[in-house]
Each structure stands twice: as C-alpha cells, then as structure tokens.
Design a protein around this motif. Structure first.
Motif, PDB file in Angstrom:
ATOM      1  N   ASP A  62       0.756  -1.314   0.125  1.00 39.43           N
ATOM      2  CA  ASP A  62      -0.009   0.103  -0.078  1.00 39.43           C
ATOM      3  C   ASP A  62       0.975   1.359   0.039  1.00 39.43           C
ATOM      4  OD1 ASP A  62      -2.529   1.224   0.219  1.00 39.43           O
ATOM      5  OD2 ASP A  62      -1.807   1.723   2.266  1.00 39.43           O
ATOM      6  N   ASP A  63       1.866   1.323   0.835  1.00 42.14           N
ATOM      7  CA  ASP A  63       2.882   2.424   0.826  1.00 42.14           C
ATOM      8  C   ASP A  63       3.607   2.695  -0.603  1.00 42.14           C
ATOM      9  OD1 ASP A  63       2.382   2.774   3.366  1.00 42.14           O
ATOM     10  OD2 ASP A  63       4.099   1.610   4.147  1.00 42.14           O
ATOM     11  N   VAL A  64       3.820   1.445  -0.941  1.00 40.55           N
ATOM     12  CA  VAL A  64       4.542   1.826  -2.479  1.00 40.55           C
ATOM     13  C   VAL A  64       3.549   2.228  -3.473  1.00 40.55           C
ATOM     14  CG1 VAL A  64       5.485   0.484  -4.419  1.00 40.55           C
ATOM     15  CG2 VAL A  64       6.376  -0.002  -2.004  1.00 40.55           C
ATOM     16  N   ALA A  65       2.230   1.500  -3.430  1.00 42.88           N
ATOM     17  CA  ALA A  65       1.249   2.108  -4.310  1.00 42.88           C
ATOM     18  C   ALA A  65       0.886   3.612  -4.268  1.00 42.88           C
ATOM     19  CB  ALA A  65      -0.060   1.574  -4.159  1.00 42.88           C
ATOM     20  N   LYS A  66       0.970   4.151  -2.971  1.00 37.34           N
ATOM     21  CA  LYS A  66       0.823   5.644  -2.634  1.00 37.34           C
ATOM     22  C   LYS A  66       1.957   6.486  -3.195  1.00 37.34           C
ATOM     23  CE  LYS A  66      -2.019   4.942   1.251  1.00 37.34           C
ATOM     24  NZ  LYS A  66      -2.243   4.974   2.824  1.00 37.34           N
ATOM     25  N   ALA A  67       3.213   5.859  -2.913  1.00 41.40           N
ATOM     26  CA  ALA A  67       4.362   6.735  -3.469  1.00 41.40           C
ATOM     27  C   ALA A  67       4.326   6.778  -5.036  1.00 41.40           C
ATOM     28  CB  ALA A  67       5.478   5.818  -2.815  1.00 41.40           C
ATOM     29  N   GLN A  68       4.010   5.610  -5.477  1.00 43.24           N
ATOM     30  CA  GLN A  68       3.986   5.406  -7.000  1.00 43.24           C
ATOM     31  C   GLN A  68       3.027   6.668  -7.692  1.00 43.24           C
ATOM     32  OE1 GLN A  68       6.169   3.267  -8.900  1.00 43.24           O
ATOM     33  NE2 GLN A  68       5.627   5.053 -10.401  1.00 43.24           N
ATOM     34  N   TYR A  69       1.985   6.626  -6.968  1.00 38.94           N
ATOM     35  CA  TYR A  69       0.796   7.584  -7.251  1.00 38.94           C
ATOM     36  C   TYR A  69       1.352   9.104  -7.200  1.00 38.94           C
ATOM     37  CZ  TYR A  69      -3.234  10.637  -6.758  1.00 38.94           C
ATOM     38  OH  TYR A  69      -4.087  11.724  -7.006  1.00 38.94           O
ATOM     39  N   LEU A  70       1.854   9.238  -6.133  1.00 40.28           N
ATOM     40  CA  LEU A  70       2.454  10.505  -5.913  1.00 40.28           C
ATOM     41  C   LEU A  70       3.583  10.927  -7.130  1.00 40.28           C
ATOM     42  CD1 LEU A  70       2.629  10.869  -2.154  1.00 40.28           C
ATOM     43  CD2 LEU A  70       1.126  11.945  -3.619  1.00 40.28           C
ATOM     44  N   GLN A  71       4.566   9.943  -7.212  1.00 43.13           N
ATOM     45  CA  GLN A  71       5.403  10.196  -8.239  1.00 43.13           C
ATOM     46  C   GLN A  71       4.997  10.281  -9.754  1.00 43.13           C
ATOM     47  OE1 GLN A  71       9.325   8.053  -8.030  1.00 43.13           O
ATOM     48  NE2 GLN A  71       8.758   6.828  -9.728  1.00 43.13           N
ATOM     49  N   ASN A  72       3.989   9.708  -9.969  1.00 40.62           N
ATOM     50  CA  ASN A  72       3.480   9.794 -11.366  1.00 40.62           C
ATOM     51  C   ASN A  72       2.415  11.140 -11.520  1.00 40.62           C
ATOM     52  OD1 ASN A  72       4.163   7.257 -12.152  1.00 40.62           O
ATOM     53  ND2 ASN A  72       2.259   6.261 -11.585  1.00 40.62           N
ATOM     54  N   LYS A  73       2.007  11.700 -10.465  1.00 44.99           N
ATOM     55  CA  LYS A  73       1.285  12.685 -10.446  1.00 44.99           C
ATOM     56  C   LYS A  73       2.237  14.136 -10.548  1.00 44.99           C
ATOM     57  CE  LYS A  73      -2.611  15.080  -7.796  1.00 44.99           C
ATOM     58  NZ  LYS A  73      -3.459  15.106  -6.857  1.00 44.99           N
ATOM     59  N   PHE A  74       3.158  14.136  -9.780  1.00 40.33           N
ATOM     60  CA  PHE A  74       4.137  15.453  -9.518  1.00 40.33           C
ATOM     61  C   PHE A  74       5.381  15.173 -10.326  1.00 40.33           C
ATOM     62  CE2 PHE A  74       1.292  15.278  -5.890  1.00 40.33           C
ATOM     63  CZ  PHE A  74       0.651  16.537  -6.168  1.00 40.33           C
ATOM     64  N   GLU A  75       5.963  15.919 -11.021  1.00 42.74           N
ATOM     65  CA  GLU A  75       7.098  15.899 -11.927  1.00 42.74           C
ATOM     66  C   GLU A  75       8.393  15.988 -10.867  1.00 42.74           C
ATOM     67  OE1 GLU A  75       7.318  18.543 -14.974  1.00 42.74           O
ATOM     68  OE2 GLU A  75       5.609  17.774 -16.110  1.00 42.74           O
ATOM     69  N   ASN A  76       8.108  16.820  -9.718  1.00 41.99           N
ATOM     70  CA  ASN A  76       9.561  16.835  -8.801  1.00 41.99           C
ATOM     71  C   ASN A  76       9.416  15.879  -7.807  1.00 41.99           C
ATOM     72  OD1 ASN A  76       6.864  17.990  -7.729  1.00 41.99           O
ATOM     73  ND2 ASN A  76       8.095  19.305  -6.276  1.00 41.99           N
ATOM     74  N   VAL A  77       8.462  14.938  -7.793  1.00 39.77           N
ATOM     75  CA  VAL A  77       8.566  13.777  -6.821  1.00 39.77           C
ATOM     76  C   VAL A  77       9.242  12.503  -7.521  1.00 39.77           C
ATOM     77  CG1 VAL A  77       7.351  12.014  -5.594  1.00 39.77           C
ATOM     78  CG2 VAL A  77       6.466  14.365  -5.573  1.00 39.77           C
ATOM     79  N   SER A  78      10.412  12.137  -6.926  1.00 38.87           N
ATOM     80  CA  SER A  78      11.100  10.853  -7.306  1.00 38.87           C
ATOM     81  C   SER A  78      11.439   9.903  -6.326  1.00 38.87           C
ATOM     82  CB  SER A  78      12.235  11.288  -8.137  1.00 38.87           C
ATOM     83  OG  SER A  78      12.988  10.063  -8.607  1.00 38.87           O
ATOM     84  N   THR A  79      10.683   9.054  -5.635  1.00 34.98           N
ATOM     85  CA  THR A  79      10.709   8.134  -4.574  1.00 34.98           C
ATOM     86  C   THR A  79      10.765   6.782  -4.689  1.00 34.98           C
ATOM     87  OG1 THR A  79      10.058   8.301  -2.249  1.00 34.98           O
ATOM     88  CG2 THR A  79       8.313   8.178  -3.972  1.00 34.98           C
TER      89      THR A  79
END
Length: 325
Positions: A62-79
């Motif tokens: 679940d944590d990975v899915a949320k982080a992947q969602y944020l990374q796909n949504k924002f260009e400045n997020v790379s986690t």
C-alpha cells in the motif's frame, strides 16, 4: 618405421585433450561442485523470499502504491526505485572491552549488506554498499555457457590466482562479463530482474537500513556462506585440474617422441589416436573430436533432478572420502 618426434604443436594438442579429459572425470571435487550447483537456484529463491518479507513489512504494498501515485502525479517527486541490494539489521549483543580491557557484551546494532545481483558480493563480513563485485559466482554458475563461447574462460580467476593484473586476465574477464551481461543484457539482466523490488527512499541502500529478526538475519548470512562454498567448490575442482596439468606438461616437455606422450595419456585413462594428433589442429582436437563433441552435447541436455535421498547419499560418500584422504 621411424618414430615421430614430439614437437611443441603435438605437446599442445595432447595437453588440450588432457585438460578436457580431466574436466570430464567424475572426481570428488567435481561431484561437490555439481551438487552445490544444483542447489543454487533454490538457495537464492529461499533467501529472496526472506528478504522480500522483511522489505514488505517495512515498505508495504500500500505504501509503495501511494508513493508511485505521487511520483506519477508530480514531476518533482522521485521516490520509487527498484533495487536488488539491502541493508538489514537487528538489535543484538556485540563483544566490547571495558576500561580494564576485560571482555564485555553490550547491546548494539548488528548490520550487514545483502546483494542479490548476479555479481553481488558474497563477503559475509562486508557491511559496505560499495563492496567489490564477486564475478566468480557468475563464472561458476554459468561455467558451461561461458566455456561454449569463443574468447571466454570461466576459470580465468582461478588460473590467474596470485598474479598481478595483466592483459591476458583482463581480456577474458572482460569477455566473460560482457557475455553474462548486467542490468541491460544477458543472464545478468534476467537474474537481476528476478531479484528486485520497488522501494521507497534514497538510491543508496545503506541510507535505508531495514530492521529484521535475528533469525532472518542469520538465515541470510547462511545464504551468503552457501554461495561462497559453491565458489570455493569451483575453485578446488579447477585447482586440482591445474595441479595435474602442471605435472602433465612437465612430463610432455621431457618426452622426445610422440608415442611416449600417447602412452602417458593412455595410462591416465585417455586413448588418443596418433593420426588424430597429426591431422587436426588444436581447436579441432579439443572441440570436434567425436567423444568430446558427444560429451558437450550430453552436457546440454536436461538432466533428471536428483532425489533428496540421492543427494544425502552422495554427501555422505563425499564426507567419508574426505575423512579417508
């Protein structure tokens, strides 16, 4: 009829045939190498299951899915990043010294680096993310595949043991590594993709050391040790062949006539026809001799997996022979 003189070309041909013959002999060293090789996929899979469970307790799906969602949504997020190596730790007891230099035990973090890549370090005592690559593991595991390639030599590290870096060694290690591949190609790509997970955090695995139990930690240490034992089995087998070849070459150098060299080969269990030595070049003699070619083809066939009882019986026989020796 006059006897044929033994020139250097004939010596090389016979030596090449003897090397092939020695590699095919069913010795204790070869049996140990073959038995350990048959276990490598299982021990890597079992260790990976342990590592997978440790990582997913910390970085849940679940944590990975949320982080992947944020990374796909924002260009400045790379986690999110895939990785095959990890730092695991548990809280244990370490030996220390008091002011009087007496041995005392104190609570401390026990940590180590575990690398699941094909050339990952198998050094049990290493705690560094920058450990040298252990190419010897891939050479031992994919020895047959490397032997079948031109200008590759899976035994090169053993043959060059104790020698300084040189063009001969560099040539074959470079060719071996190129054939085995890495994250982008070959066996390395297949292997590394099998043993990798999506992780959250920085690129350096030491910066995200993950807690595990002492039992899990020790099982992973045992996995490293088992890989090291396999590499050592490869080393001992090939070293025994090299030692024999050293004696054979000394003998061949002292002979004047071809029939003397052929007699030596016969005494060592290898029958070589005189015409075979005369009419073939060195490469053809090694590879295309009917028996050699047949043995190479047989080695490519899928073989029946040995039962647990057969493996135990072979192990007991090996230990008995070791005790006798």
């Amino acid at each position: 009829m006059s006897r044929l003189r033994l020139n250097q070309e004939y010596r090389n041909k016979i030596a090449n045939r003897m090397r092939v013959h020695l590699e095919q002999e069913d010795t204790i060293e070869k049996q140990n190498y073959d038995n350990l090789k048959a276990d490598q996929i299982d021990i890597n899979d079992n260790a990976w299951n342990i590592a997978h469970n440790i990582v997913r307790r910390h970085y849940t799906e679940d944590d990975v899915a949320k982080a992947q969602y944020l990374q796909n949504k924002f260009e400045n997020v790379s986690t999110i990043a895939k990785d095959s190596c990890f730092h695991f730790h548990y809280l244990g007891m370490k030996e220390d010294r008091d002011y009087d230099n007496n041995v005392v035990m104190k609570e401390d973090t026990i940590e180590s680096h575990f690398d699941f890549r094909l050339n990952g370090s198998i050094d049990v005592d290493s705690n560094s993310s920058y450990s040298r690559d252990d190419n010897g593991y891939g050479y031992a595991l994919f020895r047959d595949e490397l032997k079948a390639q031109d200008n590759c030599n899976p035994d090169i590290l053993i043959e060059q043991e104790g020698k300084d870096s040189n063009p001969h060694k560099t040539k074959y290690t470079d060719n071996n590594n190129k054939y085995l591949g890495n994250d982008d190609s070959g066996y390395g790509k297949q292997w590394n993709e099998k043993y990798q997970l999506d992780l959250i955090g920085r690129d350096y695995c030491r910066d995200r050391s993950i807690a595990c139990t002492e039992q899990e930690y020790m099982m992973l240490i045992q996995w490293k040790q088992a890989k090291g034992q396999f590499v050592m089995a490869h080393h001992k087998w090939i070293k025994s062949i090299l030692d024999q070849m050293k004696e054979i070459k000394v003998g061949l150098k002292g002979y004047k006539y071809l029939d003397e060299a052929l007699e030596l080969a016969t005494e060592l269990g290898l029958n070589i026809d005189e015409a075979e030595i005369i009419r073939t070049n060195s490469t053809g003699l090694t590879i295309y001799n009917p028996k050699n070619l047949a043995d190479r083809i047989k080695g490519m066939k899928n073989k029946r997996e040995k039962t647990r009882e057969e493996k135990i019986a072979e192990r007991l026989l090996y230990e008995k022979n070791q005790a006798v020796n």
